[in-house]
Write an enzyme that holds these catalytic residues in place. Structure first.
Site, PDB file in Angstrom:
ATOM      1  N   LYS A 117      56.720 -43.605  51.176  1.00  0.00           N
ATOM      2  CA  LYS A 117      56.820 -44.464  49.988  1.00  0.00           C
ATOM      3  C   LYS A 117      55.770 -45.572  50.027  1.00  0.00           C
ATOM      4  O   LYS A 117      55.258 -45.977  48.985  1.00  0.00           O
ATOM      5  CB  LYS A 117      58.237 -45.020  49.844  1.00  0.00           C
ATOM      6  CG  LYS A 117      59.236 -43.891  49.570  1.00  0.00           C
ATOM      7  CD  LYS A 117      60.424 -44.259  48.716  1.00  0.00           C
ATOM      8  CE  LYS A 117      61.137 -42.976  48.297  1.00  0.00           C
ATOM      9  NZ  LYS A 117      62.349 -43.148  47.546  1.00  0.00           N
ATOM     10  N   LYS A 199      58.824 -32.024  48.636  1.00  0.00           N
ATOM     11  CA  LYS A 199      60.164 -31.953  48.043  1.00  0.00           C
ATOM     12  C   LYS A 199      60.130 -32.328  46.555  1.00  0.00           C
ATOM     13  O   LYS A 199      59.268 -33.108  46.128  1.00  0.00           O
ATOM     14  CB  LYS A 199      61.153 -32.823  48.816  1.00  0.00           C
ATOM     15  CG  LYS A 199      61.086 -34.288  48.526  1.00  0.00           C
ATOM     16  CD  LYS A 199      62.368 -35.008  48.997  1.00  0.00           C
ATOM     17  CE  LYS A 199      62.327 -36.434  48.457  1.00  0.00           C
ATOM     18  NZ  LYS A 199      63.572 -37.130  48.408  1.00  0.00           N
ATOM     19  N   LYS A 202      62.206 -37.402  41.991  1.00  0.00           N
ATOM     20  CA  LYS A 202      62.349 -38.077  40.689  1.00  0.00           C
ATOM     21  C   LYS A 202      61.030 -38.663  40.221  1.00  0.00           C
ATOM     22  O   LYS A 202      60.737 -38.699  39.056  1.00  0.00           O
ATOM     23  CB  LYS A 202      63.273 -39.295  40.850  1.00  0.00           C
ATOM     24  CG  LYS A 202      64.717 -39.042  40.954  1.00  0.00           C
ATOM     25  CD  LYS A 202      65.428 -40.415  40.866  1.00  0.00           C
ATOM     26  CE  LYS A 202      66.765 -40.411  41.554  1.00  0.00           C
ATOM     27  NZ  LYS A 202      66.716 -40.810  42.953  1.00  0.00           N
TER      28      LYS A 202
HETATM   29  N1  AQP Z   1      64.414 -32.304  46.699  1.00  0.00           N
HETATM   30  C1  AQP Z   1      65.626 -32.545  47.166  1.00  0.00           C
HETATM   31  N2  AQP Z   1      66.394 -31.539  47.653  1.00  0.00           N
HETATM   32  C2  AQP Z   1      67.633 -31.762  48.126  1.00  0.00           C
HETATM   33  N3  AQP Z   1      68.207 -32.997  48.145  1.00  0.00           N
HETATM   34  C3  AQP Z   1      67.494 -34.036  47.656  1.00  0.00           C
HETATM   35  N4  AQP Z   1      67.770 -35.357  47.517  1.00  0.00           N
HETATM   36  C4  AQP Z   1      66.700 -35.977  46.961  1.00  0.00           C
HETATM   37  N5  AQP Z   1      65.723 -35.079  46.719  1.00  0.00           N
HETATM   38  C5  AQP Z   1      66.183 -33.864  47.148  1.00  0.00           C
HETATM   39  C6  AQP Z   1      69.044 -35.967  47.888  1.00  0.00           C
HETATM   40  O1  AQP Z   1      69.495 -36.713  46.751  1.00  0.00           O
HETATM   41  C7  AQP Z   1      70.222 -37.847  47.208  1.00  0.00           C
HETATM   42  C8  AQP Z   1      69.806 -39.069  46.461  1.00  0.00           C
HETATM   43  O2  AQP Z   1      68.562 -39.515  46.813  1.00  0.00           O
HETATM   44  P1  AQP Z   1      68.113 -40.990  46.401  1.00  0.00           P
HETATM   45  O3  AQP Z   1      68.400 -41.271  44.996  1.00  0.00           O
HETATM   46  O4  AQP Z   1      68.637 -41.956  47.372  1.00  0.00           O
HETATM   47  O5  AQP Z   1      66.567 -40.982  46.515  1.00  0.00           O
HETATM   48  P2  AQP Z   1      65.514 -40.080  47.124  1.00  0.00           P
HETATM   49  O6  AQP Z   1      65.985 -39.321  48.306  1.00  0.00           O
HETATM   50  O7  AQP Z   1      64.335 -40.981  47.337  1.00  0.00           O
HETATM   51  O8  AQP Z   1      65.334 -39.093  45.920  1.00  0.00           O
HETATM   52  P3  AQP Z   1      64.096 -38.710  45.085  1.00  0.00           P
HETATM   53  O9  AQP Z   1      64.612 -37.908  43.952  1.00  0.00           O
HETATM   54  O10 AQP Z   1      63.053 -38.055  45.893  1.00  0.00           O
HETATM   55  O11 AQP Z   1      63.539 -40.083  44.517  1.00  0.00           O
HETATM   56  P4  AQP Z   1      62.109 -40.730  44.692  1.00  0.00           P
HETATM   57  O12 AQP Z   1      61.168 -39.914  43.870  1.00  0.00           O
HETATM   58  O13 AQP Z   1      62.300 -42.111  44.130  1.00  0.00           O
HETATM   59  O14 AQP Z   1      61.763 -40.721  46.142  1.00  0.00           O
HETATM   60  C9  AQP Z   1      70.045 -37.908  48.716  1.00  0.00           C
HETATM   61  O15 AQP Z   1      71.207 -37.396  49.324  1.00  0.00           O
HETATM   62  C10 AQP Z   1      68.885 -37.001  48.979  1.00  0.00           C
HETATM   63  O16 AQP Z   1      68.965 -36.403  50.247  1.00  0.00           O
END
Ligand code: AQP
Length: 337
Positions: A117, A199, A202
């Protein structure tokens, strides 16, 4: 534990719209466990965590409420699951500070999510982004959590949470329950549709890389149609040499319950076009009832308000109990009431 029940805790950041990765890696598993009376269940809308990125206040407030509605639309009954806003329970920030003082910079320096990040947001590498895992540890430990259902990408954060809890318990006795990760069998790491080595996320700038839970049918079908695959034509699982097709097999399996072998057999002799269409249709069919319920819920402000009010109080009660215990253990002066 709370009484004779194990505690299940999880949450998501209130930033943007949830993705199919968030759903299959986490939310779907929460729903599957949501009627299991062996657990007391807490699900946070993690709005304090979202502040590590600069937010537009009005949009952020709306996103956080919409995330609450999405949890409910996906099948979490707010009368049986304590769904609440992290920022409404001040104990999270208070325990976060105390645990900061029990966490070493060397540990935080190893966190891969911070490195990722920080590279993505080089203009805003703030202290909150760095101590994010400590606030996450506070979130989990406040509820004496036994089980944390998350995607694979959160495994390292859960490890540091356990380390902090064990360190604290070694000094002060059994204050915290030591939590375990619960990683689902299918869908634990959904990859980008455009760069299947990364992965699904969002915040991906390429909208074609990500299926959002509120994408309409045509958009879902189009994104799967454009998904990056390889120059062969055989639907076969091999994450090393065929990451795109392997990701689609995993998505199909997580949505339909089919194993990788069953999917390979179903599409033997058929091309990628047929397979991509089938994956798109299966995903769209899964999202349709969720989207319908979501639209009803966002229109029913008073229902969501009443759930927020009820559950905030419950979360504050349990979190407050742990916080008071911690404050006493570390020697903070008792309040005079
Ligand atoms: N690609 C993924 N596959 C499986 N699980 C996923 N999670 C996130 N991406 C995947 C799971 O979703 C939950 C919530 O995550 P979060 O909102 O805390 O943020 P994150 O992990 O940072 O999710 P993003 O979507 O990837 O957001 P950004 O783009 O902001 O970094 C967690 O349980 C995570 O494991």
């Amino acid at each position: 534990m709370i009484g004779d029940k194990k505690v299940l805790y999880s949450g998501m950041q209130a930033t943007g719209t949830l993705t199919l990765g968030n759903y299959l890696g986490a939310l779907k598993n929460w729903v599957e466990l949501s009627d299991d009376d062996a657990y007391e269940r807490f699900y946070g809308v993690m709005d304090l965590h979202s502040l590590t990125l600069r937010q537009n206040p009005a949009e952020f407030r709306k996103n956080a409420r919409n995330l609450y509605a999405l949890y409910v639309a996906a099948g979490l009954d707010p009368e049986k699951n304590c769904i609440y806003f992290q920022s409404h329970v001040s104990a999270h920030a208070e325990l976060g500070w105390i645990l900061d003082c029990f966490t070493y910079m060397g540990e935080l320096n190893r966190m891969t999510q911070f490195k990722d990040k920080a590279a993505k947001h080089a203009d805003n590498i703030n202290a909150g982004l760095y101590t994010y895992p400590v606030l996450m540890a506070a979130d989990i430990l406040l509820y004496q959590t036994d089980v944390v259902p998350v995607g694979i990408d959160q495994r390292q954060h859960l490890e540091i949470c356990r380390d902090i809890a064990l360190r604290f318990n070694n000094i002060y006795g059994d204050v915290f329950t030591i939590p375990e990760a619960y990683i689902g069998k299918a869908g634990a790491k959904i990859m980008s549709l455009q760069e299947p080595e990364r992965k699904m996320s969002k915040s991906d700038e390429n909208a074609n890389a990500t299926i959002y839970l509120l994408d309409d049918v045509d958009t879902v079908l189009r994104k799967f149609k454009r998904a990056v695959t390889d120059s062969e034509s055989e639907v076969r699982y091999d994450a090393q040499t065929k990451p795109g097709i392997s990701n689609l097999i995993d998505i199909y399996g997580a949505v339909t319950g089919k194993t990788r072998e069953e999917t390979e057999r179903e599409f033997a002799g058929k091309g990628y076009g047929d397979f991509k269409l089938a994956v798109g249709e299966a995903v769209a069919a899964r999202l349709r009832p969720l989207q319908k319920r979501y639209q009803e819920l966002v229109a029913d402000k008073s229902y969501i308000d009443s759930c927020i009010k009820e559950n905030d109080g419950k979360a504050q009660y349990f979190a407050g109990k742990t916080l008071r215990k911690v404050q006493k253990k570390v020697g903070l002066t008792e309040r005079i009431r």
